[in-house]
Design a protein around this motif. Structure first.
Motif, short mmCIF file in Angstrom:
data_model
loop_
_atom_site.label_atom_id
_atom_site.label_comp_id
_atom_site.label_asym_id
_atom_site.label_seq_id
_atom_site.Cartn_x
_atom_site.Cartn_y
_atom_site.Cartn_z
N THR A 175 -1.07 3.39 5.09
CA THR A 175 -1.83 2.42 5.75
C THR A 175 -1.74 2.93 7.39
O THR A 175 -0.81 3.51 7.71
CB THR A 175 -0.88 1.27 5.89
N PRO B 97 0.77 -1.30 0.02
CA PRO B 97 0.05 -0.03 0.06
C PRO B 97 0.89 1.34 -0.06
O PRO B 97 2.10 1.18 0.33
CB PRO B 97 -0.84 -0.25 1.31
N ALA C 212 -5.90 1.01 4.49
CA ALA C 212 -4.82 1.28 3.49
C ALA C 212 -5.38 1.66 2.31
O ALA C 212 -6.61 1.67 1.91
CB ALA C 212 -4.18 0.11 3.41
#
Length: 305
Positions: free
Chosen positions: A184, A181, A271
């Motif tokens: 997050t 990601p 995320a």
């Protein structure tokens, strides 16, 4: 086929337009900040008149204004509830769109107009026959529309006296996206957080604070995190990320769906990641304690000069 009594209800409800009024006050703005542990608007730091409302924080306004006797037996408002036996409500997802040229700001008098958009009939689902109601909510001020939100609720019948069977989840996002990601944060929602969000939004649905009801009636492990709270977490995370990478970027729209319940006292992860094939879009998601995608959305991002 949708039952005929539900079709009759749909035809009647689609002629209804519910108009509500509110004011974007500094106190509710601040309480949302305290509920979300905002880095700026916490403790007694109230926003000044004209401060722009962050995406999703409109949920602190237009609370359901009805006495207890007008609520469902498990505590939610019944403006868009289909007829019995479809009595149990779950937040299923929705869509949002913001008017960059007309943002909601502290001090504005605002109006929200709601209308039933459509019904979807899903017979024989995991919780039996299910009705999905889609309700459009347009929020505006003296300069026109500012936010258009479509809320989707799922309504089901009474549950059998046995735990719900968990079905294997389909792959919602590529594992490579989940593993890498762009931003997050982890959080464990407490009963206090759920209570405060319920109080702020005047949400009296028992599933968010009555453990006995959640377990014995809804057959859940414990009280559930609000769908709107998950939505706000995703928007807040993306909003903060955009402000870090480019202050000229803003959220234009979001479409999302709730796949699995999020349970109080169990850790979750919020995320997001910019799409490689569509750089103007971001995947947003919330993982439950087992690492499953509980909520997923796609947000479109604009660029202002």
């Amino acid at each position: 086929m949708i039952p005929s009594f539900v079709q009759d209800w749909q035809q009647t409800k689609q002629r209804v337009r519910l108009v509500e009024k509110d004011t974007i006050d500094a106190s509710s703005f601040n309480l949302m900040g305290n509920s979300l542990n905002d880095p700026i608007y916490h403790h007694d730091h109230l926003p000044t008149t004209g401060t722009e409302l962050p995406p999703g924080w409109h949920l602190a306004y237009f609370p359901p204004r009805c006495p207890e006797q007008d609520l469902s037996k498990d505590g939610y408002e019944q403006d868009w509830k289909p007829p019995s036996p479809f009595d149990h409500r779950m937040w299923a997802g929705g869509k949002l769109r913001w008017n960059q040229k007309n943002r909601l700001r502290v001090g504005q008098d605002v109006t929200m107009t709601s209308q039933l958009k459509r019904l979807d009939w899903h017979p024989g689902g995991q919780r039996g026959d299910t009705l999905f109601t889609w309700v459009d909510k347009t929020i505006g001020n003296k300069d026109g529309w500012a936010v258009v939100e479509t809320r989707c609720w799922a309504f089901v019948k009474d549950q059998p006296d046995k735990p719900l069977e968990k079905k294997k989840q389909k792959q919602i996002l590529n594992q490579n996206i989940l593993d890498h990601p762009d931003f997050t944060f982890s959080w464990t929602p407490s009963p206090i957080m759920l209570f405060r969000f319920s109080a702020l939004t005047f949400n009296s649905h028992l599933i968010h604070y009555d453990q006995q009801y959640s377990k014995e009636v809804e057959r859940q492990q414990d009280c559930l995190v609000h769908g709107p709270l998950s939505l706000t977490w995703m928007l807040d995370s993306l909003h903060r990320h955009l402000k870090k990478v480019d202050t000229n970027k803003y959220i234009e729209s979001l479409e999302y769906r709730c796949y699995r319940p999020l349970i109080v006292r169990q850790p979750l992860v919020v995320a997001g990641k910019q799409q490689a094939e569509n750089p103007g879009d971001f995947d947003l998601w919330v993982l439950d304690a087992q690492g499953n995608v509980a909520v997923h959305g796609v947000a479109s991002v604009g660029f202002s000069m």
